[in-house]
Design an enzyme around this catalytic site. Structure first.
Site, short mmCIF file in Angstrom:
data_model
loop_
_atom_site.label_atom_id
_atom_site.label_comp_id
_atom_site.label_asym_id
_atom_site.label_seq_id
_atom_site.Cartn_x
_atom_site.Cartn_y
_atom_site.Cartn_z
CG LEU A 262 10.89 -7.06 -86.68
CD1 LEU A 262 12.16 -7.49 -87.40
CD2 LEU A 262 9.92 -8.24 -86.61
NE ARG A 266 13.31 -9.42 -82.83
CZ ARG A 266 14.15 -8.68 -83.54
NH1 ARG A 266 14.67 -7.59 -83.02
NH2 ARG A 266 14.46 -9.02 -84.75
CG PHE A 404 7.21 -16.26 -85.95
CD1 PHE A 404 7.34 -16.30 -84.59
CD2 PHE A 404 5.95 -16.53 -86.50
CE1 PHE A 404 6.24 -16.58 -83.79
CE2 PHE A 404 4.85 -16.82 -85.70
CZ PHE A 404 5.01 -16.84 -84.34
CD GLU A 405 7.31 -11.07 -84.53
OE1 GLU A 405 7.93 -10.00 -84.58
OE2 GLU A 405 6.16 -11.22 -84.96
N GLY A 406 12.50 -12.76 -85.86
CA GLY A 406 13.97 -12.85 -85.69
C GLY A 406 14.28 -14.18 -85.02
#
Lengths: 596, 281
Positions: A262, A266, A404-406
């Site tokens: 991730l 990011r 998304f991606e946290g």
């Protein structure tokens, strides 16, 4: 591949030490090869992808696969895959350039990133020899397409709360997986899913699941607000039989893969935002030059000039942060002996080292992207709200990046959380630095000598913003101690200060490096851009620091801290309006974004 | 087959030009350069010929250090090696001097075919290829749309573009110079592997002295074209707003159009000076 060797820096250390301009990587440091890679990727996007947007938005089947295979023929897909597995085995800078360029079309950036990034990287970094030999050559040619399946209906941000289970079959040959993964990019056509399940309901582990494994299937296409040209479905695992040799990494250590990959995701998301914002800004500049109202082009009106200049400043900032960070990652990766048995551990450490910067870039660039698409729609006025113009799609496509991606909220908490953790572990001397600042505010203010060098005022503001952060963070930690992690509002505000500092400094160092190399006269506009960034950030930093201090202190203590804050944020404002006008004038002349 | 592809570096298509202080050329400082479009098609044709008949493709470019970018992109597309003709004395050379320099550079290299673009996008003389063929004593064909080299490599059947949608097919003996029209093929991408391999390919640098050329044969001194002045076309168009009611404005417009002889059979100089009339209703 950079021609100069950069110094190895510790992640997060930018907050407490001064970085020399020579020690940051900038797009101006690209080698001839980097520039050619950029050109190839740009040509690919313009010639192959952009003409097919309408078909992709209409979900015509087969186009994503076709485009990924074409990209693979050129080598774009396999840039990160080692040469012995059919890839180009290129450096981090080259793969970042490729990611940047794919951002010209949000849907393709998502498809590409899910395959070449988060879908393939776990096998590159965590795969066994057999797994690499089986999967990587097929992923390099995009014969097989990859997807990354972490999220579940009830576990999004809280990824480790996943409910998918894995149980070893009685014959010990398979893990039987049960569960459903949600929002899986590329699920419509991916053959390979990197997914996660809890062995015996507790040991969070990673698995490579092939589409045709018994018990694996996908749901219907989701109907999304944006990135409609990409495929998003559920991955359904119903007694899915996954051979034991398809466990990726170690049982119970899946979180290492999930979180480290991730970090890459990011960072790459932030990189791909850069070409998106350049594209949208160029469209807005073109429109503002053509659109006439009250007898003149709207680009000649101050209100529009303000917007365009702010857009250009933010592009320059987003790009500076991305390439500064990849320079740090690349330097760290370069120092690893790839043939050593400890290489994987070292690589993981290197990725983790810059996790703070990766999160900063994710948050900052997704928000810059949203700011820019919003302003572009505004410049287009009514036409911007019409599907006849590309900014309408860009506006919708951009929105997912904050999710998304946290989510940006999770990433904000991570930024401060990781920094505080490192401080407590003694890995980053933040505590000592904060103590120094707290001591400084109790002492008599030293008379700072006014410096009149170019950008010396901005450098002073940057230093003072760092002190402001350390003051606010120090006071907040003193007050809340172990319960600081519950103070989400304070942590998020602190995170905003960290992001602002990284943004200002990355731009400032890039311009200072440029001045040393080409002379200030060649960088007149970039200097103005830095001034706008720094002088606009300062009041924001002050305001947020005030909110933090007011939340954690009171009475005399608060008054002393506010006095210190005033000292740190004292500044004579610049005429930002005229600086923006100068940038906008040049944007009008050039007809496009030109700062890099 | 030994195949040469000549590449010229020209300013990017959407460049904003400024006239230099001598008023005979363009200021180069703020320009970004790229490979001339039709030369890229010429290189693609060269690479396809090599793929068909085997052999070697060499790219050649003349100019200062910046043309290395063009040379390297040619190597990244798949050319095997490169020649870089560079010397301060080349500055200000016309097509004749450039063709002379290329002819000297390759006189002992036994090329079978030379591909150039049909013309450069900056000067657009379309002469270098033709003069080069003349200097080498070779056949040539211009504005080439299609190339078919015989299996024995002795002849080429080429399709040429003529005026008014007409084409002609000619067969010419090799060695020959072919100037390639833009758009005849789909140039390949420089792949990432190609880009990395290009670093290892040889680039031979040749100066005027290496070519046995004196300063008097180079630059403006050696050129047969004398650049006297470079200027932007004067804008003669102007906007006229006709006042009054729509009827009055229409009447005035018709009077003006008659007066400016816009209805005469042959175009007149004045006709160009009148542009669209804008009405305010």
């Amino acid at each position: 591949m950079p021609e100069e060797t950069l110094a190895l820096v510790k992640g997060g250390s930018f907050l407490i030490q001064e970085t020399s301009p020579e020690d940051v990587f900038t797009p101006e440091d690209f080698t001839e090869e980097h520039r050619m890679i950029a050109q190839t990727a740009q040509q690919f996007m313009e010639n192959e992808v952009l003409p097919r947007i309408e078909e992709m938005e209409n979900k015509e089947e087969g186009i994503n696969e076709d485009l990924l295979r074409k990209a693979a023929e050129i080598g774009l897909v396999s840039a990160a895959i080692p040469e012995q597995y059919g890839g180009a085995g290129l450096d981090q800078i080259s793969t970042t350039i490729v990611s940047e360029k794919t951002g010209l079309y949000g849907s393709f950036a998502t498809t590409f990133g899910a395959h070449a990034g988060i879908g393939t990287l776990p096998i590159i970094y965590f795969g066994t020899e057999q797994q690499k030999a089986k999967y990587l050559p097929r992923l390099a040619t995009a014969e097989w397409i990859a997807a990354y399946a972490l999220t579940e209906a009830e576990s999004g941000s809280d990824a480790l709360a996943a409910k998918t289970t894995a149980v070893l079959s009685p014959d010990g040959k398979h893990y039987i997986l049960n569960g459903t993964k949600m929002w899986i990019t590329n699920a419509g056509f991916a053959q390979v899913f990197i997914t996660f399940a809890k062995v015996d309901g507790e040991k969070f582990s990673c698995f490579i699941v092939e589409r045709n494994f018994p018990g694996a299937s996908t749901g219907a296409e989701e109907h999304k607000m944006g990135i409609r040209g990409s495929s998003t479905r559920t991955l359904i695992l119903e007694n899915a039989e996954v051979p034991v040799e398809n466990v990726l990494g170690e049982i119970g250590r899946g979180h290492l893969i999930a979180f480290n990959i991730l970090n890459f995701g990011r960072f790459k998301l932030g990189a791909s935002a850069v070409s998106g914002i350049k594209y949208v800004t160029n469209e807005a500049i073109r429109y503002a030059r053509e659109r006439h109202q009250f007898g003149k082009a709207i680009i000649d009106f101050g209100a529009i000039q303000h917007k365009l200049a702010e857009m250009a400043v933010r592009i320059f900032c987003a790009e500076s942060m991305v390439y500064r960070t990849v320079g740090m990652i690349d330097t760290a990766m370069r120092s690893i002996d790839q043939s050593s048995p400890l290489a994987t551990t070292e690589i993981l450490k290197a990725i983790e080292e810059y996790a703070v910067e990766c999160s900063i870039i994710k948050v900052a660039n997704s928000e810059i992207l949203d700011f820019i698409v919003d302003e572009a729609v505004q410049i287009y006025g009514g036409y911007g709200y019409s599907q006849d113009y590309p900014v309408e799609r860009c506006y919708r496509d951009a929105r997912i990046n904050r999710i998304f991606e946290g989510t940006n909220e999770i990433n904000r908490l991570l930024i401060t959380g990781m920094l505080l953790k490192r401080a407590m572990k003694g890995q980053l001397p933040l505590t000592a630095a904060a103590r120094n600042v707290l001591n400084e505010i109790l002492s008599f203010p030293s008379l700072e000598e006014e410096q009149n060098d170019l950008l010396s005022g901005e450098r002073r503001i940057l230093t003072n913003c760092k002190k402001t952060l350390l003051l606010a963070a120090g006071v907040a930690v003193q007050k809340h101690r172990d319960s600081i992690s519950d103070q989400q509002e304070v942590l998020s505000l602190l995170s905003d200060l960290v992001i602002a500092i990284f943004a200002m400094e990355s731009m400032l160092l890039r311009v200072l490096k440029g001045i040393a190399r080409y002379g200030a006269s060649k960088l007149e506009i970039q200097i103005k851009a830095v001034q706008i960034c720094v002088h606009s950030a300062l009041p924001e930093v002050e305001n947020k620091a005030k909110q933090i201090l007011a939340a954690v202190s009171e009475g005399d203590e608060l008054r002393t801290q506010l006095a210190a804050l005033r000292r740190f944020t004292k500044n004579t404002p610049l005429n930002l309006i005229s600086l923006r006008q100068a940038i906008a004038q040049k944007l009008k002349e050039e007809g496009k974004y030109f700062l890099s | 087959m030994r195949i040469l592809a000549c590449l010229k570096q020209v300013p990017e298509k959407d460049s904003r030009y400024k006239i230099d202080d001598t008023a005979t050329g363009i200021r180069e400082e703020d320009l970004v350069f790229e490979t001339n479009e039709s030369d890229v098609y010429a290189l693609e044709e060269a690479l396809r010929l090599k793929e068909k008949l085997g052999g070697e493709v060499v790219v050649l470019s003349l100019g200062e250090e910046r043309v290395l970018k063009t040379i390297k992109s040619g190597l990244a597309m798949g050319a095997d090696s490169a020649l870089h003709l560079t010397d301060p004395a080349f500055r200000g050379s016309d097509a004749f001097v450039i063709a002379t320099s290329i002819a000297r550079a390759i006189s002992d290299q036994n090329f079978d075919v030379i591909f150039t673009g049909v013309q450069s996008e900056d000067m657009a003389f379309a002469q270098t290829g033709t003069i080069l063929a003349q200097l080498l004593g070779w056949s040539h064909a211009t504005i080439v749309m299609e190339v078919n080299v015989s299996e024995d490599g002795k002849n080429a059947r080429v399709k040429r573009e003529l005026e008014s949608n007409l084409f002609e097919v000619v067969e010419i003996p090799l060695p020959a110079v072919l100037t390639i029209q833009s758009g005849i093929n789909q140039p390949r991408y420089a792949t990432l592997k190609g880009i990395m391999q290009a670093k290892k390919k040889g680039i031979r640098t040749l100066s005027a002295q290496d070519l046995g050329l004196k300063n008097s044969q180079l630059g403006s001194m050696g050129s047969v074209v004398d650049h006297q002045k470079m200027f932007f076309p004067e804008k003669k168009k102007k906007t006229v707003i006709l006042e009054g009611t729509p009827e009055e404005a229409a009447r005035t417009l018709m009077e003006r159009l008659h007066k400016e002889r816009c209805f005469s059979r042959w175009p007149s100089a004045e006709r160009n000076s009148l542009c669209l009339a804008r009405f305010w209703f």
